[in-house]
Design an enzyme around this catalytic site. Sequence first.
Site, mmCIF file in Angstrom:
data_model
loop_
_atom_site.group_PDB
_atom_site.id
_atom_site.type_symbol
_atom_site.label_atom_id
_atom_site.label_comp_id
_atom_site.label_asym_id
_atom_site.label_seq_id
_atom_site.Cartn_x
_atom_site.Cartn_y
_atom_site.Cartn_z
ATOM 1 C CG ASP A 134 -140.626 11.298 89.748
ATOM 2 O OD1 ASP A 134 -139.740 10.604 89.114
ATOM 3 O OD2 ASP A 134 -141.797 10.944 89.659
ATOM 4 C CG HIS A 136 -139.506 7.582 87.649
ATOM 5 N ND1 HIS A 136 -140.556 8.486 87.148
ATOM 6 C CD2 HIS A 136 -139.116 7.205 86.534
ATOM 7 C CE1 HIS A 136 -140.642 8.510 85.893
ATOM 8 N NE2 HIS A 136 -139.751 7.780 85.447
ATOM 9 C CD GLU A 141 -143.398 7.989 89.266
ATOM 10 O OE1 GLU A 141 -142.365 8.695 89.616
ATOM 11 O OE2 GLU A 141 -144.149 8.286 88.520
HETATM 12 C C1 GLP Z 1 -140.194 6.721 81.762
HETATM 13 C C2 GLP Z 1 -139.571 5.562 82.036
HETATM 14 C C3 GLP Z 1 -138.253 5.451 82.576
HETATM 15 C C4 GLP Z 1 -137.529 6.365 81.921
HETATM 16 C C5 GLP Z 1 -137.814 7.558 82.521
HETATM 17 C C6 GLP Z 1 -137.075 9.027 81.804
HETATM 18 O O1 GLP Z 1 -141.105 7.235 82.278
HETATM 19 N N1 GLP Z 1 -140.473 4.506 82.586
HETATM 20 O O2 GLP Z 1 -137.678 4.191 82.432
HETATM 21 O O3 GLP Z 1 -136.031 6.080 82.582
HETATM 22 O O4 GLP Z 1 -139.294 8.010 82.395
HETATM 23 O O5 GLP Z 1 -137.402 9.216 80.413
HETATM 24 P P1 GLP Z 1 -136.630 9.824 79.429
HETATM 25 O O6 GLP Z 1 -135.394 8.944 79.259
HETATM 26 O O7 GLP Z 1 -137.420 9.913 78.114
HETATM 27 O O8 GLP Z 1 -136.309 11.030 79.944
#
Ligand code: GLP
Length: 244
Positions: A134, A136, A141
Amino acid sequence: MFKILVRDNYDEVSKEAFKIMKKVLNTGSPVLGLATGSSPVGLYKEMIRDHQENGTSYQDILTFNLDEYVGLPRDHRESYWTFMHVNLFDHIDIPEENIHVPLGNGDIKKNCKAYEKELKKHTVDIQVLGIGSDGHIAFNEPGCPFDSETHEMELTEQTRTDNARFFDGDINQVPKSAVTMGLASIMRAKKIILIATGENKAQAVKDMIEGPKSVDCPASILQDHPDVTVLLDKPAASKLTLFK
Ligand code: GLP
């Protein structure tokens, strides 16, 4: 200002990320901003390999992590504190007192203030980021103000669904909020590397790079940062006009 590197697969992306990290490690005693999630795990594996093979030392290095779930005990298997120890800290020679991970328990407001205060005493030389589907970054968020500092953020339904895979696939086990560095905190880093792989990230990557700068896509704030390298595999880059 984005520098965009597209590589064939996750391993290549991780190796490229490590090359940038290694240059920073070679500067002496840098301050590292670290992220959790699956995106940086390959980079952390490279850092561990380099520590074991080349003796790169983390004795004088400070780390600041981006975020932590609210309400999980520190030693919970899915806390970000545990994640960082399992995936990096337990395998390098960093002293425990050099590690900073936000506290998601107790007086949250007080913890946020204390974390931001400590962070402000230093300059992060390199900040590692992933990106949520999304848009973030850390746990900032959509709708989060660009001038935010360390704060508690309610997680979106999409983020909790994405992260349910770490909680037996059960969204009800995913915490409802997190303590996170704010967007302004992240922007103070000297250099940023953002890792994104897989088609699931393609729209967020496009919005970050080619979309308007808007709180609807928190990562779009990075358009204003002077030194961001975005490391992508082909599926994550697939919606960029640049690559069509
Ligand atoms: C999580 C973390 C983020 C991360 C994102 C993507 O919720 N808080 O810091 O960058 O989501 O995660 P992933 O790398 O597992 O796709």
